[in-house]
Design an enzyme around this catalytic site. Structure first.
Site, PDB file in Angstrom:
ATOM      1  N   HIS A 150       0.830  -1.214   0.000  1.00 55.86           N
ATOM      2  CA  HIS A 150       0.000   0.000   0.000  1.00 55.86           C
ATOM      3  C   HIS A 150       0.860   1.258   0.000  1.00 55.86           C
ATOM      4  O   HIS A 150       0.388   2.334  -0.340  1.00 55.86           O
ATOM      5  CB  HIS A 150      -1.066  -0.024   1.103  1.00 55.86           C
ATOM      6  CG  HIS A 150      -0.615   0.298   2.497  1.00 55.86           C
ATOM      7  ND1 HIS A 150      -0.311  -0.661   3.437  1.00 55.86           N
ATOM      8  CD2 HIS A 150      -0.445   1.480   3.133  1.00 55.86           C
ATOM      9  CE1 HIS A 150       0.019  -0.086   4.582  1.00 55.86           C
ATOM     10  NE2 HIS A 150      -0.047   1.224   4.431  1.00 55.86           N
ATOM     11  N   ASP A 168       1.119  -7.669   2.201  1.00 59.25           N
ATOM     12  CA  ASP A 168       1.287  -6.234   1.964  1.00 59.25           C
ATOM     13  C   ASP A 168       2.767  -5.823   1.824  1.00 59.25           C
ATOM     14  O   ASP A 168       3.302  -5.119   2.660  1.00 59.25           O
ATOM     15  CB  ASP A 168       0.625  -5.471   3.123  1.00 59.25           C
ATOM     16  CG  ASP A 168       0.335  -4.016   2.771  1.00 59.25           C
ATOM     17  OD1 ASP A 168       0.896  -3.520   1.776  1.00 59.25           O
ATOM     18  OD2 ASP A 168      -0.434  -3.369   3.509  1.00 59.25           O
ATOM     19  N   SER A 216       3.931   2.035   8.637  1.00 62.56           N
ATOM     20  CA  SER A 216       3.760   1.068   7.565  1.00 62.56           C
ATOM     21  C   SER A 216       5.056   0.924   6.805  1.00 62.56           C
ATOM     22  O   SER A 216       5.678   1.914   6.432  1.00 62.56           O
ATOM     23  CB  SER A 216       2.667   1.514   6.613  1.00 62.56           C
ATOM     24  OG  SER A 216       1.430   1.139   7.127  1.00 62.56           O
TER      25      SER A 216
HETATM   26  N1  ARG Z   1      -5.015   0.378   7.653  1.00 63.89           N
HETATM   27  C1  ARG Z   1      -3.721   0.494   7.005  1.00 63.89           C
HETATM   28  C2  ARG Z   1      -3.165   1.906   7.216  1.00 63.89           C
HETATM   29  O1  ARG Z   1      -3.732   2.686   7.918  1.00 63.89           O
HETATM   30  C3  ARG Z   1      -3.766   0.093   5.569  1.00 63.89           C
HETATM   31  C4  ARG Z   1      -4.490   1.022   4.660  1.00 63.89           C
HETATM   32  C5  ARG Z   1      -4.538   0.601   3.220  1.00 63.89           C
HETATM   33  N2  ARG Z   1      -5.591  -0.365   2.928  1.00 63.89           N
HETATM   34  C6  ARG Z   1      -6.918  -0.068   2.727  1.00 63.89           C
HETATM   35  N3  ARG Z   1      -7.773  -1.054   2.494  1.00 63.89           N
HETATM   36  N4  ARG Z   1      -7.392   1.142   2.685  1.00 63.89           N
HETATM   37  O2  ARG Z   1      -2.494   2.519   6.463  1.00 63.89           O
HETATM   38  N1  ASP Z   2      -1.595   1.158   8.097  1.00 59.99           N
HETATM   39  C1  ASP Z   2      -0.861   2.218   8.774  1.00 59.99           C
HETATM   40  C2  ASP Z   2       0.154   2.891   7.827  1.00 59.99           C
HETATM   41  O1  ASP Z   2      -0.033   2.926   6.643  1.00 59.99           O
HETATM   42  C3  ASP Z   2      -0.189   1.715   9.999  1.00 59.99           C
HETATM   43  C4  ASP Z   2      -1.018   1.895  11.231  1.00 59.99           C
HETATM   44  O2  ASP Z   2      -1.816   2.842  11.297  1.00 59.99           O
HETATM   45  O3  ASP Z   2      -0.825   1.102  12.153  1.00 59.99           O
HETATM   46  O4  ASP Z   2       1.108   3.501   8.251  1.00 59.99           O
END
Ligand code: ARG
Ligand code: ASP
Length: 723
Positions: free
Chosen positions: A84, A219, A649
């Site tokens: 991502h 990921d 991330s």
């Molecule tokens: N929750 C993760 C973060 O905050 C991954 C976000 C990307 N994935 C998604 N389905 N939006 O960045």
């Molecule tokens: N998914 C988040 C990021 O992209 C990580 C988190 O919020 O724990 O940095």
């Protein structure tokens, strides 16, 4: 008769929860945390983590792009980060005839690696406490004067520190300006795409599984940092060569077990651990519910249209993901804060704080006003916080056509000054923007979003926060009429018309578009916001920040024996904890890891978020797992009690020897309140198991040659047998 002994237990409320909370400044490990880390199993010293004299772990960790972390995993500059995080780079190389997002991409040699204009990898050269230099000459200054002096000192320090054109120097406040640190980065601008799994692996689980455990998202993606012949940063050139880093991480195939020490080193973006109770109350009872309500309405419209039309499903996939990411996190945050009784805990701490300063006249003189001021300022902020969130969510990033308007000039003043060539360039740029915009635009969907969100804006906000023509419009007409009157009359919802306009764009069009009903509506809202909300909101916020700075100073003084960590501010931090599962609900135990079996299981449910490539199913059925199988399973992801947040991330998860065993990419939903209050029982970060990454590279993608340049330790590498 037995005497009953009455024991009075005096509970002192700590600002930090015990255990693994904290995002620590790497230069201060010796002072605060290294002993505890070593007690928990860490086998290295503070100097191995961060050193100015020798190569250390910090030399292998970078800021990847604008908001992620990445790490170097070979002496040829190979870089590992999340899928991502690499998503837009991967997307930018994708087209209908080579759809790398859907099919994955693997450079089979260095010649095939793809350059990414604008993408950077920043290595931290050094960081140092510059508080004294930032505060030079500020004695006796107050308010705006003080801030001006601080700002000019910061500019000077930054200028002196960027001794070299590739160095970027940044001074950032810690503890709300009670401390300042200088960070100097070595910025590399030639960063090439090396490999990415297909989206069905890299984004497996999609929004269904986002923020969730058990998780199976593969990921990860791979890049490579390039340098000039002197191993220095240089813009993209065919002559550039793979960067030879000072340090790179070795990758352990040993895996993880419950109780193992684990450390995440990277760039957490932002946390707010030291807020007063009123702020938590506001977030929990107003800000989050408001934003959730608006996004729920939007997601409902998305879902309806995405379900009905496969084309819309593709067009709105990324918008849906973007909208739902924070929406889901906010919900988790409310639940977590409630379960923690966060407001009551903060109130108890504030009572302790008051007792502390009341003991001493001088302390009272400094801190006596902090809590009453918070009390007053948060009451003042409340209505403006609501208006602010509604405008942000509805007007500034809620409705697609409104977004488009921000690309149009507001008046013809700037236009007159452009020469013919620049005008033509503008037309081209606008036309490009339009193509991009309408590719992912569905009029029926946007129209429903428009009506649904503006109705909420009208009904929920006090009329004083809205322009009168807007209120009249919405009170006078029903949905059907409104759409005909405003939405469908607009040129902006007509791609062909807009393409025509872009082609002959000039001041006539600028003036004409000023009268477009959608443009008029948007600008009326924007102007009302600027005149009646924005400056008041910002003013109160500034006052709160000033009080928060004093409060923070008090907390630091009160807790003098305690170790405290500064809130995350997108600078390098070390967080640590141990591999462990958790109990999300009564009667439920979550294990600490997931496996490939779970991917097959989820795939069988028929949810499109769980579609996987046939090749993965074939590997599974043939049990063709290479050396990545452990007791008949291929490990995929695991969790630990480590304090992380957005920005972490792509951070490496390191074992007791400092070897990479995992790749951080998310947190578990039940612990998402960790940005405001950490709970060692519920907060878990989610990491991809290094063995799954290697399994996908070698067995799925057939790119096992990439393993040759990695330092694999622990289990015999299969790379030799592949080549
Ligand atoms: N929750 C993760 C973060 O905050 C991954 C976000 C990307 N994935 C998604 N389905 N939006 O960045
Ligand atoms: N998914 C988040 C990021 O992209 C990580 C988190 O919020 O724990 O940095």
């Amino acid at each position: 008769m037995k005497k009953i002994l009455l024991v009075i237990v005096v509970l002192s409320v700590s600002i930090l929860s015990f255990g693994k909370e904290g995002m620590w400044v790497p230069t201060l490990l010796d002072k605060y945390t290294i002993e505890e880390m070593q007690d928990m199993g860490f086998q290295l010293d503070a100097e191995d983590v961060y050193s100015i004299n020798q190569n250390s772990l910090k030399d292998a960790i970078v800021i990847f792009g604008k908001g992620c972390t990445g790490e170097i995993i070979s002496e040829q500059g190979l870089l590992l980060t999340n899928h991502h995080c690499g998503f837009s780079a991967i997307q930018s190389h994708s087209s209908l005839d080579h759809d790398y997002l859907s099919d994955g991409f693997w450079a089979m040699s260095k010649d095939e690696e793809l350059p990414n204009p604008g993408l950077t990898a920043k290595f931290l050269d050094r960081m140092e406490d510059v508080t004294d230099s930032v505060l030079v000459g500020t004695e006796g200054l107050q308010g705006a004067e003080f801030q001006e002096k601080v700002n000019s000192n910061i500019v000077k320090i930054q200028q002196n520190a960027s001794d070299n054109e590739n160095h970027e120097a940044l001074v950032k406040p810690l503890f709300y300006g009670n401390q300042y640190f200088l960070y100097v980065y070595n910025v590399f601008t030639d960063v090439r795409l090396v490999g990415a799994p297909p989206r069905s692996i890299g984004k497996f689980g999609g929004d269904t599984d986002n923020w969730m455990w058990p998780r199976h998202t593969g990921d990860f993606s791979l890049f490579r940092v390039y340098a000039d012949e002197n191993n220095e940063p240089a813009p993209y050139s065919e002559d550039n060569v793979p960067y030879q880093p000072k340090n790179w991480l070795s990758i352990s195939l040993e895996g993880v077990a419950p109780g193992d020490f684990m450390m995440v080193m990277g760039y957490p973006g932002s946390t707010r651990q030291y807020l007063p109770s009123q702020a938590i109350e506001m977030i929990k009872n107003q800000s989050n519910p408001d934003r959730i309500k608006i996004r729920t309405a939007k997601l409902n419209v998305f879902n309806k249209h995405m379900k009905a039309d496969p084309k819309v499903r593709i067009q709105y996939a990324s918008k849906h993901a973007r909208t739902s990411n924070s929406w889901k996190r906010w919900k988790g945050e409310i639940r977590g804060l409630d379960r923690l009784k966060a407001v009551e805990r903060k109130q108890a701490y504030e009572a302790d704080f008051e007792t502390w300063y009341l003991h001493d006249d001088r302390l009272e003189a400094t801190y006596g006003q902090v809590l009453p001021q918070f009390e007053k300022l948060y009451v003042d902020l409340l209505p403006f916080d609501k208006a602010y969130n509604y405008y942000q969510e509805v007007v500034f990033r809620g409705i697609d056509v409104f977004d488009l308007i921000t690309y149009l000039p507001e008046n013809d003043r700037g236009w007159e000054r452009l020469d013919e060539k620049r005008q033509e360039l503008y037309r081209k740029a606008l036309s490009l923007k339009l193509t991009e915009f309408y590719d992912d635009y569905d009029q029926a969907t946007d129209q429903d979003v428009f009506i649904s969100l503006l109705r909420i804006l009208r009904s929920d906000l006090d009329a004083s926060f809205l322009p009168s023509q807007f209120v009249e419009l919405f009170d006078k007409y029903d949905d059907e009429k409104l759409i005909r009157k405003v939405y469908q009359k607009s040129a902006l919802v007509d791609p062909q018309k807009m393409e025509e306009i872009a082609g002959s764009f000039d001041e006539k069009w600028i003036l004409k578009l000023q009268k477009d009903p959608l443009v008029e509506l948007f600008r009326a809202l924007k102007t009302h916001y600027a005149n009646n909300i924005e400056h008041v909101y910002n003013g109160i916020k500034q006052e709160i920040d000033a009080v928060q700075k004093v409060y923070m100073k008090g907390i630091l003084a009160l807790e003098k024996e305690e170790r405290l960590y500064p809130d995350a501010n997108f600078t390098l931090r070390v967080a640590y904890g141990q591999v462990e599962g958790y109990q999300p609900y009564d009667g439920v135990n979550y294990k600490h890891y997931t496996t490939l079996d779970g991917i097959i299981e989820k795939n069988a449910t028929g949810n499109p978020d769980y579609e996987i490539p046939q090749k993965l199913i074939d590997l599974y059925e043939a049990r063709d797992f290479g050396t990545y199988e452990v007791n008949g399973e291929v490990p995929v992801a695991y969790i630990a009690s480590i304090h992380t947040t957005g920005g972490n991330s792509g951070s490496p998860a390191l074992n007791a020897q400092g070897q990479l065993v995992g790749l951080n990419f998310d947190r578990c939903w039940e612990g998402t309140m960790s940005d405001l209050m950490f709970d060692p029982e519920q907060c878990r970060n989610i990491m991809l198991d290094a063995r799954y990454i290697l399994f996908i590279i070698e067995k799925f993608a057939g790119a096992g040659y990439l393993l040759d340049e990695m330092d694999l330790v622990g289990v015999q590498s299969t790379a030799e047998t592949v080549n």
